[in-house]
Scaffold this active site. Structure first.
Site, PDB file in Angstrom:
ATOM      1  N   GLU A 160       7.779 -22.042   7.308  1.00  0.00           N
ATOM      2  CA  GLU A 160       8.469 -21.275   9.120  1.00  0.00           C
ATOM      3  C   GLU A 160       9.335 -21.613   9.840  1.00  0.00           C
ATOM      4  OE1 GLU A 160       5.373 -21.113  12.646  1.00  0.00           O
ATOM      5  OE2 GLU A 160       3.749 -20.569  11.333  1.00  0.00           O
ATOM      6  N   GLU A 194       0.706  -1.273   0.136  1.00  0.00           N
ATOM      7  CA  GLU A 194      -0.393  -0.246  -0.068  1.00  0.00           C
ATOM      8  C   GLU A 194       1.434   1.240  -0.195  1.00  0.00           C
ATOM      9  OE1 GLU A 194      -2.772  -0.903   2.946  1.00  0.00           O
ATOM     10  OE2 GLU A 194      -3.764  -1.829   2.246  1.00  0.00           O
TER      11      GLU A 194
END
Length: 270
Positions: A109, A78
């Site tokens: 992960e 953004e």
């Protein structure tokens, strides 16, 4: 047991009336901004250091897994449309790569080495900053990435929701926002995710303001990529210059941004 994994204050959720479910979730959510407030001094220290690096050409990287990784990607994605910065200036990376944005990649992960490999693909250097995002504070992907980045001279920070975590120990400027047990035990996409989102908002927004990407309270460098933003830009130019809507459109068409349109108009007017 870590705070994020401790048992919920509520039980028998499946028997709870819907209104009570919603009210109690909201009640817990209201505690999150207060927890973030306590971390403001730590956030300030991190932002000050990020700005120093970015004024010298540095970039900002977020690394995380699961919800934490996705939040970093959202925040990074953004920045260009909001502040007109290059797409490579703020970068979000997550365990499992782009595929994991929509679908969990098993055990991604748990790799201590992969984050550094992912970072190296961007020719990361000592001007850059790496922020690890991990609610638990024990994600191997994040710990390994921060350790390697710090050894190589990058600025390192983190956003975690437990005190005294391994992720915080790996970061030079840790931000710990302890929000307490989740409404659904261990569901860190809830309060912890909200806290991380709030901190990310604070970090990226304050960094961009410090870098001069806001004038007054306006996003003067935003990308004019849809009708809503074009209309917003027209109103901003009209407000700053007192020109007509038609003239504001002409200025934006010619100069491409609110900042340039206003600055050129003012120069020509004088």
């Amino acid at each position: 047991m870590s705070t994020t994994e401790s048992s919920s204050k509520y039980d028998n959720l499946e028997k709870m009336p819907l209104f009570d479910l919603l009210k109690n979730i909201n009640k817990e959510d209201q505690t999150v901004p207060l927890a973030v407030e306590k971390a403001i001094p730590s956030i300030q220290k991190l932002v000050e250091e990020i700005v120093k690096r970015m004024k010298n050409g540095g970039r900002l990287f977020y690394i995380g897994a699961g919800t934490s990784g996705r939040l970093g990607i959202v925040d990074a994605s953004e920045c260009p449309p909001t502040y007109g910065v290059p797409h490579g200036m703020v970068i979000g990376l997550m365990a499992g790569g782009d595929e994991a944005i929509r679908k969990a990649v098993e055990y991604a992960e748990d790799d201590f080495e992969q984050a550094w490999k992912d970072l190296q693909a961007f020719d990361i250097n000592e001007k850059d900053t790496v922020i690890g995002i991990a609610a638990s504070g024990r994600t191997p992907y994040v710990i390994g990435g921060l350790n390697d980045a710090r050894k190589a001279g990058m600025l390192t920070g983190c956003i975690v929701c437990n005190e005294g975590s391994k992720v915080a120990a790996a970061a030079e400027f840790p931000v710990e926002v302890v929000v307490g047990p989740e409404f659904v035990t261990g569901s860190t996409r809830m309060k912890s995710g909200t806290a991380q989102k709030l901190v990310l908002n604070m970090v990226s927004t304050s960094v961009m303001i410090q870098l001069g990407k806001v004038r007054g309270n306006k996003m003067v460098d935003m990308q004019l990529s849809n009708h809503k933003l074009v209309n917003r830009a027209i109103n901003m130019v009209m407000e700053a210059t007192s020109v007509s809507e038609e003239k504001a459109k002409e200025l934006l068409d010619e100069y491409g941004s609110v900042r340039e349109a206003v600055d050129h108009y003012m120069q020509e007017s004088n």
